[in-house]
Write an enzyme that holds these catalytic residues in place. Structure first.
Site, PDB file in Angstrom:
ATOM      1  N   GLU A 262       0.848  -1.205   0.000  1.00 50.06           N
ATOM      2  CA  GLU A 262       0.000   0.000   0.000  1.00 50.06           C
ATOM      3  C   GLU A 262       0.878   1.248   0.000  1.00 50.06           C
ATOM      4  O   GLU A 262       2.076   1.161   0.249  1.00 50.06           O
ATOM      5  CB  GLU A 262      -0.945  -0.006   1.214  1.00 50.06           C
ATOM      6  CG  GLU A 262      -0.233  -0.021   2.535  1.00 50.06           C
ATOM      7  CD  GLU A 262      -1.129  -0.390   3.713  1.00 50.06           C
ATOM      8  OE1 GLU A 262      -2.338  -0.202   3.636  1.00 50.06           O
ATOM      9  OE2 GLU A 262      -0.576  -0.852   4.718  1.00 50.06           O
ATOM     10  N   LYS A 264       2.773   4.547   1.109  1.00 54.96           N
ATOM     11  CA  LYS A 264       3.250   5.142   2.357  1.00 54.96           C
ATOM     12  C   LYS A 264       2.942   6.623   2.248  1.00 54.96           C
ATOM     13  O   LYS A 264       3.582   7.354   1.488  1.00 54.96           O
ATOM     14  CB  LYS A 264       4.759   4.913   2.544  1.00 54.96           C
ATOM     15  CG  LYS A 264       5.283   5.446   3.871  1.00 54.96           C
ATOM     16  CD  LYS A 264       6.758   5.145   4.057  1.00 54.96           C
ATOM     17  CE  LYS A 264       7.254   5.328   5.472  1.00 54.96           C
ATOM     18  NZ  LYS A 264       7.032   6.619   6.089  1.00 54.96           N
ATOM     19  N   ARG A 269       0.967  10.141  11.755  1.00 60.25           N
ATOM     20  CA  ARG A 269       0.231   8.977  12.263  1.00 60.25           C
ATOM     21  C   ARG A 269      -0.900   9.414  13.179  1.00 60.25           C
ATOM     22  O   ARG A 269      -0.745  10.353  13.974  1.00 60.25           O
ATOM     23  CB  ARG A 269       1.222   8.106  13.045  1.00 60.25           C
ATOM     24  CG  ARG A 269       0.745   6.711  13.369  1.00 60.25           C
ATOM     25  CD  ARG A 269       0.928   5.823  12.174  1.00 60.25           C
ATOM     26  NE  ARG A 269       0.602   4.442  12.472  1.00 60.25           N
ATOM     27  CZ  ARG A 269       1.496   3.482  12.679  1.00 60.25           C
ATOM     28  NH1 ARG A 269       2.787   3.783  12.673  1.00 60.25           N
ATOM     29  NH2 ARG A 269       1.121   2.244  12.900  1.00 60.25           N
ATOM     30  N   ARG A 284       1.499   9.797  17.224  1.00 58.18           N
ATOM     31  CA  ARG A 284       2.516   8.753  17.399  1.00 58.18           C
ATOM     32  C   ARG A 284       3.172   8.845  18.779  1.00 58.18           C
ATOM     33  O   ARG A 284       3.602   7.855  19.338  1.00 58.18           O
ATOM     34  CB  ARG A 284       3.535   8.966  16.290  1.00 58.18           C
ATOM     35  CG  ARG A 284       4.702   8.083  16.378  1.00 58.18           C
ATOM     36  CD  ARG A 284       5.536   8.329  15.157  1.00 58.18           C
ATOM     37  NE  ARG A 284       6.850   7.804  15.409  1.00 58.18           N
ATOM     38  CZ  ARG A 284       7.646   7.352  14.461  1.00 58.18           C
ATOM     39  NH1 ARG A 284       7.273   7.369  13.217  1.00 58.18           N
ATOM     40  NH2 ARG A 284       8.830   6.893  14.767  1.00 58.18           N
ATOM     41  N   GLU A 314      -3.000   7.310   8.716  1.00 56.38           N
ATOM     42  CA  GLU A 314      -2.104   8.449   8.495  1.00 56.38           C
ATOM     43  C   GLU A 314      -2.959   9.650   8.080  1.00 56.38           C
ATOM     44  O   GLU A 314      -3.739   9.561   7.129  1.00 56.38           O
ATOM     45  CB  GLU A 314      -1.104   8.076   7.381  1.00 56.38           C
ATOM     46  CG  GLU A 314      -0.037   9.104   7.129  1.00 56.38           C
ATOM     47  CD  GLU A 314       1.213   8.926   7.999  1.00 56.38           C
ATOM     48  OE1 GLU A 314       1.166   8.146   8.987  1.00 56.38           O
ATOM     49  OE2 GLU A 314       2.222   9.585   7.692  1.00 56.38           O
ATOM     50  N   PHE A 354      -5.319   2.370   7.691  1.00 55.40           N
ATOM     51  CA  PHE A 354      -4.684   1.154   7.188  1.00 55.40           C
ATOM     52  C   PHE A 354      -4.675   0.001   8.187  1.00 55.40           C
ATOM     53  O   PHE A 354      -4.177  -1.070   7.882  1.00 55.40           O
ATOM     54  CB  PHE A 354      -3.270   1.423   6.665  1.00 55.40           C
ATOM     55  CG  PHE A 354      -2.378   2.193   7.612  1.00 55.40           C
ATOM     56  CD1 PHE A 354      -1.867   1.601   8.752  1.00 55.40           C
ATOM     57  CD2 PHE A 354      -2.034   3.507   7.333  1.00 55.40           C
ATOM     58  CE1 PHE A 354      -1.036   2.294   9.609  1.00 55.40           C
ATOM     59  CE2 PHE A 354      -1.208   4.218   8.188  1.00 55.40           C
ATOM     60  CZ  PHE A 354      -0.708   3.614   9.339  1.00 55.40           C
ATOM     61  N   ARG A 430       9.270  -2.471  15.733  1.00 55.45           N
ATOM     62  CA  ARG A 430       9.758  -2.173  14.388  1.00 55.45           C
ATOM     63  C   ARG A 430      10.396  -3.462  13.885  1.00 55.45           C
ATOM     64  O   ARG A 430      11.505  -3.805  14.291  1.00 55.45           O
ATOM     65  CB  ARG A 430      10.802  -1.059  14.471  1.00 55.45           C
ATOM     66  CG  ARG A 430      11.235  -0.491  13.134  1.00 55.45           C
ATOM     67  CD  ARG A 430      12.401   0.450  13.320  1.00 55.45           C
ATOM     68  NE  ARG A 430      12.058   1.714  13.964  1.00 55.45           N
ATOM     69  CZ  ARG A 430      11.505   2.756  13.330  1.00 55.45           C
ATOM     70  NH1 ARG A 430      11.219   2.681  12.063  1.00 55.45           N
ATOM     71  NH2 ARG A 430      11.250   3.861  13.997  1.00 55.45           N
ATOM     72  N   LYS A 436       9.358  -0.647   4.656  1.00 53.82           N
ATOM     73  CA  LYS A 436       9.046   0.578   3.901  1.00 53.82           C
ATOM     74  C   LYS A 436      10.083   0.787   2.804  1.00 53.82           C
ATOM     75  O   LYS A 436      11.268   0.527   3.016  1.00 53.82           O
ATOM     76  CB  LYS A 436       8.988   1.793   4.832  1.00 53.82           C
ATOM     77  CG  LYS A 436      10.258   2.045   5.614  1.00 53.82           C
ATOM     78  CD  LYS A 436      10.156   3.292   6.485  1.00 53.82           C
ATOM     79  CE  LYS A 436      11.356   3.386   7.406  1.00 53.82           C
ATOM     80  NZ  LYS A 436      11.371   4.537   8.274  1.00 53.82           N
TER      81      LYS A 436
HETATM   82  N1  LIG Z   1       0.168   2.624   4.642  1.00 52.01           N
HETATM   83  C1  LIG Z   1       0.899   2.864   5.737  1.00 52.01           C
HETATM   84  N2  LIG Z   1       1.086   1.888   6.671  1.00 52.01           N
HETATM   85  C2  LIG Z   1       1.830   2.123   7.767  1.00 52.01           C
HETATM   86  N3  LIG Z   1       2.453   3.283   8.026  1.00 52.01           N
HETATM   87  C3  LIG Z   1       2.313   4.289   7.151  1.00 52.01           C
HETATM   88  C4  LIG Z   1       1.521   4.130   5.971  1.00 52.01           C
HETATM   89  N4  LIG Z   1       1.568   5.291   5.296  1.00 52.01           N
HETATM   90  C5  LIG Z   1       2.320   6.135   5.996  1.00 52.01           C
HETATM   91  N5  LIG Z   1       2.800   5.553   7.121  1.00 52.01           N
HETATM   92  C6  LIG Z   1       3.685   6.217   8.093  1.00 52.01           C
HETATM   93  O1  LIG Z   1       4.972   5.614   8.022  1.00 52.01           O
HETATM   94  C7  LIG Z   1       5.472   5.369   9.311  1.00 52.01           C
HETATM   95  C8  LIG Z   1       6.207   4.070   9.316  1.00 52.01           C
HETATM   96  O2  LIG Z   1       7.539   4.283   9.022  1.00 52.01           O
HETATM   97  P1  LIG Z   1       8.559   4.273  10.228  1.00 52.01           P
HETATM   98  O3  LIG Z   1       8.158   3.309  11.227  1.00 52.01           O
HETATM   99  O4  LIG Z   1       9.899   4.066   9.683  1.00 52.01           O
HETATM  100  O5  LIG Z   1       8.411   5.708  10.795  1.00 52.01           O
HETATM  101  P2  LIG Z   1       9.443   6.883  10.662  1.00 52.01           P
HETATM  102  O6  LIG Z   1      10.647   6.556  11.441  1.00 52.01           O
HETATM  103  O7  LIG Z   1       8.690   8.103  10.980  1.00 52.01           O
HETATM  104  O8  LIG Z   1       9.854   6.840   9.190  1.00 52.01           O
HETATM  105  P3  LIG Z   1       9.783   7.996   8.206  1.00 52.01           P
HETATM  106  O9  LIG Z   1      10.760   9.005   8.702  1.00 52.01           O
HETATM  107  O10 LIG Z   1      10.191   7.278   6.974  1.00 52.01           O
HETATM  108  O11 LIG Z   1       8.361   8.452   8.210  1.00 52.01           O
HETATM  109  C9  LIG Z   1       4.250   5.235  10.172  1.00 52.01           C
HETATM  110  O12 LIG Z   1       4.513   5.673  11.477  1.00 52.01           O
HETATM  111  C10 LIG Z   1       3.219   6.088   9.501  1.00 52.01           C
HETATM  112  O13 LIG Z   1       3.200   7.372  10.092  1.00 52.01           O
END
Ligand SMILES: Nc1ncnc2c1ncn2[C@@H]1O[C@H](COP(=O)(O)OP(=O)(O)OP(=O)(O)O)[C@@H](O)[C@H]1O
Length: 572
Positions: A262, A264, A269, A284, A314, A354, A430, A436
């Site tokens: 799906e 991103k 969040r 978050r 999101e 999601f 995680r 991702k």
């Molecule tokens: N379809 C999706 N499913 C899950 N998470 C998603 C989706 N679309 C966006 N996100 C966002 O991506 C984040 C997941 O990436 P990660 O756990 O690496 O967070 P991050 O460290 O904030 O990474 P980044 O800086 O890349 O956003 C989630 O916390 C959410 O906010």
């Protein structure tokens, strides 16, 4: 009642232990002996917290307020406190010294020797663990007119009723800077050990309650049986499941065989809790942002047909064509406390759902993603305004995923998520079940630990920021460089305002800043450098965004930087 001096002794012991196994031994012994009434609070305080994680509540005490209270309790001037701070570089040590000097000056010759002999851990104050906790809670709850002086009085009381050593730890807890090396993992293991319950059960109970104090109390009272009855609850946010980076779509499919793919989304969040007509929205960081997002509340009320539900998604700030707007816009919405209506008109939001954690009396977190998604689609009305379940494609074909990736980027989003369709929802984890993929841009999340006042036109602004990564073995922050150039005056104004209450000490133009704000920083290259405690420096660092959605616990570690440095040199 357990004396706070015993807690201070515990801190001293733990600070001198290098290994986590020994720390677990020591803390589990403490937990076995502490009063029921002080069990939960000991779990929070040893991690440097006052409130359980799910409340999202912080003490929120500015350093200056603490210095005022300390100056009054010790009977020495604020200037003297600031000098001590410069000398020690640490609020705990400053407190200890300020109060030791006070005791010396007030003591008679013989009592001075008594105190010296008993010093460090020995001499006992009058406070129990509960007393300290209750006062700190009072400080957190003080609001409105007179709150400042009330807070100073409460702190002053704590300082005057405790020994210098106890006060040292009180100060550190009050500023959320205890950092003796105990985090959630060690507290979890200590609970398991103290009350003879398998770690996995404690871990699960923690995931669903988000409250180690409560888990400890249940484990003590009813062992494995009691903690197995703990469940996810509506209106109590749980930590969000997170993702690992995958280098390529192919690599992800090699791990997963079949994958759920799906977009991103580039937003922030949001965990949505609904009980009947009551709706709460959490970030978050588990902050309750319901009041800032009345539009989202009405979208949820209108679209979600389940009576009770916990949903994950999101929130994206969108323009008039439905395209995503910059990340800072969504954060502006989340932060907004006044004039909320106008801001929601100026910056509309669309929520992409999601995941589903709970619906109508049933927990879904242990069920596979496919089942969660099926239920999610069943409880959200299609075509509703401002909120939708995102498109999910289950496929074995990396090519199909690559197409979704291109479409996501073309629509202005970050990339794709590649998830294991059979995996449970693991709060706070995680792992490999969520991967991702986004275009490579090397950035690091670093915490601001210092700054420097600008000069000339920028005289009253903090013109550059000292950044640190985290050393998770030694449990300290390591300076790795600065950002400053290229920041607009407008941004500097906003940042100066944001940091104004976090300044812990000043030395000429240099500032020591409480480590709380996370900067995402891009750079050209990581270089070895003897000039910084991290042993590395960033070439051409620049601020990408202020990560208000991240806590300081989530910043990048020195380990990761070492790995990036090695990877970067292998590429050459
Ligand atoms: N379809 C999706 N499913 C899950 N998470 C998603 C989706 N679309 C966006 N996100 C966002 O991506 C984040 C997941 O990436 P990660 O756990 O690496 O967070 P991050 O460290 O904030 O990474 P980044 O800086 O890349 O956003 C989630 O916390 C959410 O906010």
């Amino acid at each position: 009642m357990t004396q706070f001096s015993e807690f201070a002794d515990l801190c001293i012991k733990i600070e001198n232990i290098p290994g986590s196994l020994e720390m677990t031994d020591v803390f589990s012994e403490f937990l076995k002996n502490v009063d029921d009434d002080e069990l939960a609070v000991s779990c929070y305080m040893v991690m440097g917290e006052i409130f359980p994680a799910w409340t999202g509540k912080k003490l929120g005490l500015g350093p200056n307020l603490l210095y005022s209270a300390l100056s009054k309790a010790a009977g020495i001037s604020l200037d003297k406190i600031k000098t001590l701070l410069r000398e020690t570089g640490d609020v705990g040590e400053t407190t200890y010294r300020a109060l030791s000097e006070d005791k010396k000056s007030q003591s008679t010759f013989s009592s001075f020797f008594e105190e010296e002999n008993e010093s460090d851990s020995g001499s006992k104050g009058k406070l129990s663990v509960r007393d300290v906790y209750d006062r700190l809670k009072e400080i957190a709850d003080a609001s409105g007119k007179g709150a400042q002086s009330q807070k100073i009085k409460s702190l002053q009381y704590l300082f005057s009723e405790s020994t210098p050593v106890e006060a040292k730890y009180i100060s550190r807890i009050a500023l959320e800077e205890l950092r003796i090396g105990i985090g959630e993992g060690i507290v979890r293991d200590s609970i398991a050990k103290a009350f003879d319950v398998p770690v996995s059960n404690v871990e699960f109970a923690f995931m669903v309650t988000n409250d180690l104090g409560e888990v400890a109390a249940a484990a003590k009272k009813g062992g494995i049986e009691a903690i197995s009855h703990q469940h996810i609850q509506v209106n109590r946010p749980v930590k969000m499941m997170l993702a690992q980076v995958t280098n390529s779509i192919e690599a992800a499919f090699a791990e997963l065989d079949e994958a759920a793919v799906e977009w991103k989304f580039d937003g922030a969040r949001l965990q949505i809790h609904k009980t009947g007509d009551e709706i709460h929205l959490f970030t978050r960081r588990l902050e309750d942002v319901t009041n800032s997002l009345p539009d989202v509340v009405s979208y949820v009320a209108d679209a979600v047909t389940a009576k009770d539900a916990v949903l994950d998604g999101e929130a994206v700030a969108i323009d008039e064509n439905g395209h995503p707007r910059p990340f800072q816009d969504i954060l502006r919405r989340f932060r907004r406390k006044y004039d909320v209506e106008n801001t929601s008109r100026d910056i509309p939001i669309h929520v992409n759902l999601f995941d589903l954690l709970y619906a109508d009396g049933e927990s879904y977190i242990e069920k596979p993603l496919t089942e969660r998604r099926k239920k999610l689609s069943g409880i959200v009305r299609p075509g509703a305004k401002g909120i939708s379940v995102d498109d999910l494609t289950i496929t074995k074909d990396p090519e199909a995923a690559a197409e979704i990736y291109q479409a996501a980027l073309a629509a202005g989003h970050e990339g794709i998520m590649i998830k294991n369709p059979n995996s449970p929802y693991s709060p706070g984890k995680r792992g490999k079940n969520w991967l991702k993929k986004k275009p490579v841009m090397d950035t690091l999340d670093l915490v601001v630990i210092g700054g420097e006042w600008g000069s000339g036109k920028r005289k009253n602004k903090i013109g550059s920021y000292v950044l640190a990564c985290y050393d998770n073995v030694k449990n300290v922050f390591l300076e790795i460089g600065r950002v400053g150039t290229g920041l607009s005056d407008e941004l500097l104004d906003a940042l100066t305002e944001q940091f104004s209450d976090l300044i812990e000490a000043e030395n000429g133009v240099m500032l020591k800043i409480k480590p709380e704000v996370v900067f995402e920083v891009a750079f050209e290259e990581i270089q070895k450098s003897p000039n910084y405690p991290a042993g590395y420096a960033l070439r051409f660092p620049r601020l990408v965004r202020v990560r208000d959605d991240k806590t300081v616990e989530e910043i990048d570690t020195i380990e990761k930087i070492e790995r990036m440095y090695q990877g970067q040199n292998q590429k050459e």
